[in-house]
Design a protein around this motif. Structure first.
Motif, PDB file in Angstrom:
ATOM      1  N   ASP A  56     -61.994 101.922  26.039  1.00 14.05           N
ATOM      2  CA  ASP A  56     -62.075 101.144  27.280  1.00 14.05           C
ATOM      3  C   ASP A  56     -61.802 102.006  28.499  1.00 14.05           C
ATOM      4  N   GLU A  57     -60.830 102.915  28.398  1.00 16.53           N
ATOM      5  CA  GLU A  57     -60.423 103.714  29.556  1.00 16.53           C
ATOM      6  C   GLU A  57     -61.135 105.054  29.639  1.00 16.53           C
ATOM      7  N   GLY A  58     -61.765 105.494  28.536  1.00 15.08           N
ATOM      8  CA  GLY A  58     -62.463 106.773  28.527  1.00 15.08           C
ATOM      9  C   GLY A  58     -61.539 107.961  28.668  1.00 15.08           C
ATOM     10  N   VAL A  59     -60.285 107.797  28.228  1.00 16.92           N
ATOM     11  CA  VAL A  59     -59.280 108.856  28.341  1.00 16.92           C
ATOM     12  C   VAL A  59     -58.569 109.011  27.001  1.00 16.92           C
ATOM     13  N   PHE A  60     -58.411 110.267  26.554  1.00 16.70           N
ATOM     14  CA  PHE A  60     -57.686 110.508  25.307  1.00 16.70           C
ATOM     15  C   PHE A  60     -56.192 110.341  25.528  1.00 16.70           C
ATOM     16  N   SER A  61     -55.509 109.703  24.576  1.00 15.12           N
ATOM     17  CA  SER A  61     -54.053 109.553  24.626  1.00 15.12           C
ATOM     18  C   SER A  61     -53.465 109.999  23.298  1.00 15.12           C
ATOM     19  N   ASP A  62     -52.316 110.676  23.357  1.00 12.24           N
ATOM     20  CA  ASP A  62     -51.675 111.110  22.113  1.00 12.24           C
ATOM     21  C   ASP A  62     -50.934 109.933  21.471  1.00 12.24           C
ATOM     22  N   ARG A  63     -50.412 110.165  20.267  1.00 13.89           N
ATOM     23  CA  ARG A  63     -49.781 109.083  19.514  1.00 13.89           C
ATOM     24  C   ARG A  63     -48.570 108.494  20.237  1.00 13.89           C
ATOM     25  N   ALA A  64     -47.775 109.346  20.858  1.00 17.48           N
ATOM     26  CA  ALA A  64     -46.583 108.858  21.550  1.00 17.48           C
ATOM     27  C   ALA A  64     -46.952 107.928  22.699  1.00 17.48           C
ATOM     28  N   THR A  65     -47.987 108.285  23.428  1.00 14.91           N
ATOM     29  CA  THR A  65     -48.435 107.447  24.545  1.00 14.91           C
ATOM     30  C   THR A  65     -48.983 106.120  24.048  1.00 14.91           C
ATOM     31  N   ILE A  66     -49.791 106.183  22.993  1.00 16.23           N
ATOM     32  CA  ILE A  66     -50.345 104.954  22.417  1.00 16.23           C
ATOM     33  C   ILE A  66     -49.219 104.050  21.931  1.00 16.23           C
ATOM     34  N   ALA A  67     -48.239 104.630  21.251  1.00 11.55           N
ATOM     35  CA  ALA A  67     -47.127 103.836  20.727  1.00 11.55           C
ATOM     36  C   ALA A  67     -46.387 103.138  21.856  1.00 11.55           C
ATOM     37  N   LYS A  68     -46.107 103.872  22.923  1.00 14.81           N
ATOM     38  CA  LYS A  68     -45.373 103.304  24.060  1.00 14.81           C
ATOM     39  C   LYS A  68     -46.165 102.184  24.730  1.00 14.81           C
ATOM     40  N   ARG A  69     -47.453 102.423  24.954  1.00 15.16           N
ATOM     41  CA  ARG A  69     -48.262 101.415  25.625  1.00 15.16           C
ATOM     42  C   ARG A  69     -48.470 100.188  24.745  1.00 15.16           C
ATOM     43  N   TRP A  70     -48.694 100.412  23.444  1.00 13.79           N
ATOM     44  CA  TRP A  70     -48.850  99.267  22.543  1.00 13.79           C
ATOM     45  C   TRP A  70     -47.606  98.396  22.574  1.00 13.79           C
ATOM     46  N   TYR A  71     -46.436  99.010  22.524  1.00 13.38           N
ATOM     47  CA  TYR A  71     -45.202  98.236  22.497  1.00 13.38           C
ATOM     48  C   TYR A  71     -45.011  97.457  23.802  1.00 13.38           C
ATOM     49  N   GLU A  72     -45.247  98.123  24.935  1.00 17.66           N
ATOM     50  CA  GLU A  72     -45.000  97.494  26.234  1.00 17.66           C
ATOM     51  C   GLU A  72     -46.096  96.517  26.649  1.00 17.66           C
ATOM     52  N   GLU A  73     -47.362  96.854  26.327  1.00 13.95           N
ATOM     53  CA  GLU A  73     -48.482  96.053  26.816  1.00 13.95           C
ATOM     54  C   GLU A  73     -48.971  95.011  25.817  1.00 13.95           C
ATOM     55  N   GLU A  74     -48.665  95.208  24.555  1.00 19.27           N
ATOM     56  CA  GLU A  74     -49.164  94.285  23.530  1.00 19.27           C
ATOM     57  C   GLU A  74     -48.007  93.607  22.797  1.00 19.27           C
ATOM     58  N   TYR A  75     -47.148  94.390  22.173  1.00 22.75           N
ATOM     59  CA  TYR A  75     -46.111  93.834  21.301  1.00 22.75           C
ATOM     60  C   TYR A  75     -45.116  92.957  22.058  1.00 22.75           C
ATOM     61  N   GLU A  76     -44.518  93.498  23.122  1.00 27.97           N
ATOM     62  CA  GLU A  76     -43.503  92.726  23.850  1.00 27.97           C
ATOM     63  C   GLU A  76     -44.065  91.437  24.454  1.00 27.97           C
ATOM     64  N   PRO A  77     -45.221  91.465  25.137  1.00 28.69           N
ATOM     65  CA  PRO A  77     -45.749  90.205  25.686  1.00 28.69           C
ATOM     66  C   PRO A  77     -46.071  89.173  24.614  1.00 28.69           C
ATOM     67  N   VAL A  78     -46.634  89.640  23.491  1.00 26.43           N
ATOM     68  CA  VAL A  78     -46.985  88.700  22.425  1.00 26.43           C
ATOM     69  C   VAL A  78     -45.733  88.088  21.817  1.00 26.43           C
ATOM     70  N   VAL A  79     -44.723  88.923  21.548  1.00 25.97           N
ATOM     71  CA  VAL A  79     -43.473  88.415  20.977  1.00 25.97           C
ATOM     72  C   VAL A  79     -42.806  87.435  21.935  1.00 25.97           C
ATOM     73  N   ALA A  80     -42.849  87.729  23.237  1.00 29.81           N
ATOM     74  CA  ALA A  80     -42.262  86.823  24.221  1.00 29.81           C
ATOM     75  C   ALA A  80     -42.969  85.462  24.194  1.00 29.81           C
ATOM     76  N   MET A  81     -44.304  85.478  24.118  1.00 34.68           N
ATOM     77  CA  MET A  81     -45.050  84.218  24.038  1.00 34.68           C
ATOM     78  C   MET A  81     -44.739  83.475  22.751  1.00 34.68           C
TER      79      MET A  81
END
Length: 280
Positions: free
Chosen positions: A210-235
């Motif tokens: 979607d973003e056309g930018v490569f991200s390393d595993r640490a970045t993906i992990a951080k973004r997944w947790y903050e942008e996907e996991y936490e909001p979903v768990v809160a809902m």
């Protein structure tokens, strides 16, 4: 109740027979209760280190440790059970010799152990620990080598627990979470770590597309947790969908349900209600 005869050699022999009888009774009790086979088995040091992930080690010298903290062995697990009771008569001669020395008050050298967290694994001194257990001694001197591992050993009770630790270690190599995010993702079923690892990697791949930018595993992990996991768990908390599961278990369940139901990333009241209707 143990009754000493006043003759150290005879008492040492009785100590061994009593320890063997207790080991046999323990096996019988395990069978009667239908407990798993690994309840009375020592934890193998190498398997524990492999599951937790070796980092480094250092010698910290002689310490007094509790016998209850000694849960495993480097290479002598077959001669003693988890409580260091002899599993056969094979060790009798040496065992009785050490018991006799202890009863006579002779000096006995420290055992040698590896330490992982609060757990200890014997390198040398299995017979000494067995005798100390039989005599009701709570502590023993040990030369300690401290081993650092990637995962904390807390929660390890039996050999079967190593499977969960091993899968968690592999998950964290794929999804290198840190701090609170690392601590909050917990499963009881080892296979769920593999399922979530696949899920996060797929989420990261779609993000990079979607973003056309490569991200390393640490970045993906951080973004997944903050942008996907936490909001979903809160809902899910607001929608009362957590239940008696861990948050990670609830998230994985609802994520799988989401893909099966709608094949999209949309989250709204309609989707949550559809997922709720399938709640087990």
């Amino acid at each position: 109740m143990n009754r000493d005869t006043g003759f150290p050699r005879a008492d040492a022999e009785a100590d061994f027979l009593r320890a063997r009888r207790r080991q046999v009774l323990s096996r019988l009790a395990k069978w009667l209760r239908g407990e798993p086979d690994d309840v009375n088995i020592m934890l193998p040091f190498k398997e524990v280190v492999d599951a937790l992930g070796y980092v480094s080690e250092r010698r910290i010298g002689t310490r007094v440790i509790t016998l209850d903290s000694i849960v495993g062995s480097v290479d002598r697990g077959r001669d003693f059970d988890r409580r260091f009771r002899p599993t056969s008569g094979r060790v009798r001669e040496r065992w009785e010799r050490l018991a006799l020395a202890a009863r006579r008050g002779e000096s006995i050298p420290p055992i040698q152990v590896y330490r992982i967290g609060d757990l200890h694994f014997i390198i040398d001194g299995h017979h000494r620990v067995s005798v100390a257990h039989a005599m009701g001694v709570p502590t023993i001197e040990a030369d300690v080598v401290e081993v650092r591992t990637k995962l904390d050993p807390s929660g390890i009770r039996y050999r079967g627990d190593l499977i969960v630790k091993d899968y968690r270690r592999l998950f964290l190599e794929r999804v290198p979470l840190t701090g609170q995010s690392r601590a909050s993702v917990v499963f009881s079923d080892a296979w769920d770590y593999s399922r979530l690892g696949e899920h996060v990697e797929a989420w990261g791949f779609r993000l990079m597309q979607d973003e056309g930018v490569f991200s390393d595993r640490a970045t993906i992990a951080k973004r997944w947790y903050e942008e996907e996991y936490e909001p979903v768990v809160a809902m899910m908390r607001q929608a009362d969908l957590i239940g008696d599961r861990t948050e990670a278990e609830a998230y994985l369940w609802v994520a799988c349900e989401r893909y099966r139901l709608i094949r999209t990333h949309r989250w709204d009241d309609e989707v949550i209600e559809a997922v709720r209707s399938r709640k087990r």
